[in-house]
Design a protein around this motif. Structure first.
Motif, PDB file in Angstrom:
ATOM      1  N   ALA A  75       0.831  -1.209   0.000  1.00 29.11           N
ATOM      2  CA  ALA A  75       0.000   0.000   0.000  1.00 29.11           C
ATOM      3  C   ALA A  75       0.862   1.254   0.000  1.00 29.11           C
ATOM      4  O   ALA A  75       0.602   2.208  -0.748  1.00 29.11           O
ATOM      5  CB  ALA A  75      -0.935  -0.003   1.208  1.00 29.11           C
ATOM      6  N   CYS A  76       1.904   1.259   0.812  1.00 30.77           N
ATOM      7  CA  CYS A  76       2.805   2.417   0.885  1.00 30.77           C
ATOM      8  C   CYS A  76       3.538   2.607  -0.439  1.00 30.77           C
ATOM      9  O   CYS A  76       3.632   3.718  -0.958  1.00 30.77           O
ATOM     10  CB  CYS A  76       3.799   2.227   2.022  1.00 30.77           C
ATOM     11  N   GLN A  77       4.061   1.528  -0.957  1.00 30.72           N
ATOM     12  CA  GLN A  77       4.818   1.600  -2.206  1.00 30.72           C
ATOM     13  C   GLN A  77       3.954   2.158  -3.338  1.00 30.72           C
ATOM     14  O   GLN A  77       4.404   3.003  -4.116  1.00 30.72           O
ATOM     15  CB  GLN A  77       5.347   0.207  -2.556  1.00 30.72           C
ATOM     16  N   MET A  78       2.716   1.711  -3.405  1.00 32.69           N
ATOM     17  CA  MET A  78       1.801   2.195  -4.439  1.00 32.69           C
ATOM     18  C   MET A  78       1.415   3.652  -4.197  1.00 32.69           C
ATOM     19  O   MET A  78       1.401   4.462  -5.124  1.00 32.69           O
ATOM     20  CB  MET A  78       0.544   1.318  -4.484  1.00 32.69           C
ATOM     21  N   GLU A  79       1.101   3.990  -2.958  1.00 35.09           N
ATOM     22  CA  GLU A  79       0.690   5.361  -2.615  1.00 35.09           C
ATOM     23  C   GLU A  79       1.803   6.366  -2.902  1.00 35.09           C
ATOM     24  O   GLU A  79       1.550   7.444  -3.429  1.00 35.09           O
ATOM     25  CB  GLU A  79       0.300   5.427  -1.138  1.00 35.09           C
ATOM     26  N   LEU A 111      -6.568   8.070   6.496  1.00 36.88           N
ATOM     27  CA  LEU A 111      -5.471   7.479   7.260  1.00 36.88           C
ATOM     28  C   LEU A 111      -4.282   7.232   6.343  1.00 36.88           C
ATOM     29  O   LEU A 111      -4.456   7.077   5.126  1.00 36.88           O
ATOM     30  CB  LEU A 111      -5.910   6.134   7.857  1.00 36.88           C
ATOM     31  N   PRO A 112      -3.063   7.146   6.891  1.00 34.77           N
ATOM     32  CA  PRO A 112      -1.926   6.730   6.068  1.00 34.77           C
ATOM     33  C   PRO A 112      -2.244   5.368   5.418  1.00 34.77           C
ATOM     34  O   PRO A 112      -2.950   4.538   5.999  1.00 34.77           O
ATOM     35  CB  PRO A 112      -0.776   6.605   7.071  1.00 34.77           C
ATOM     36  N   ALA A 113      -1.702   5.143   4.227  1.00 34.44           N
ATOM     37  CA  ALA A 113      -2.011   3.926   3.467  1.00 34.44           C
ATOM     38  C   ALA A 113      -1.705   2.655   4.252  1.00 34.44           C
ATOM     39  O   ALA A 113      -2.478   1.694   4.210  1.00 34.44           O
ATOM     40  CB  ALA A 113      -1.259   3.929   2.142  1.00 34.44           C
TER      41      ALA A 113
END
Length: 110
Positions: free
Chosen positions: A22-26, A75-77
């Motif tokens: 999720a973070c990598q994509m966001e 919220l953060p991813a």
């Protein structure tokens, strides 16, 4: 303005890596770079019938707590996509109070 952070209860992390993805994509990070990375601890025997086998989500220097998402009221991813719901986002002083005498928790502040 209150300082914000992540409280991670890694006792219950299943190592699903959804926070990483999720973070990598966001953030649009290239392959091999992460804003949060899962570390695997163990497995090794720590007693007659006990084993150490844990996963610990570790925010990296590339983590900005999803500033753009948060500005939109989201919220953060990593928190939003955590399958085991082991991450909380909020004011550092409030998150610190939640730790109390609990074990296997980490408070991240950028």
């Amino acid at each position: 303005m209150a300082r914000l952070g992540l409280l991670i209860n890694y006792r219950y992390c299943t190592g699903c890596h959804s926070c990483e993805v999720a973070c990598q994509m966001e953030q649009g990070l290239p392959i091999g770079q992460f804003g949060i990375k899962i570390a695997e601890i163990g497995p090794w025997k720590i007693g007659e019938d006990r084993w150490q086998y844990s996963y610990v989500p570790i925010p990296t220097e590339q983590c900005n707590l999803c500033g753009k998402r948060v500005a939109q009221g989201k919220l953060p991813a990593c928190v939003h996509h955590c399958q085991a719901a082991v991450m909380r986002y909020g004011k550092v002083d409030e998150l610190a109070k939640e730790i109390g005498d609990k074990r296997q928790m980490a408070l991240f502040t950028p």
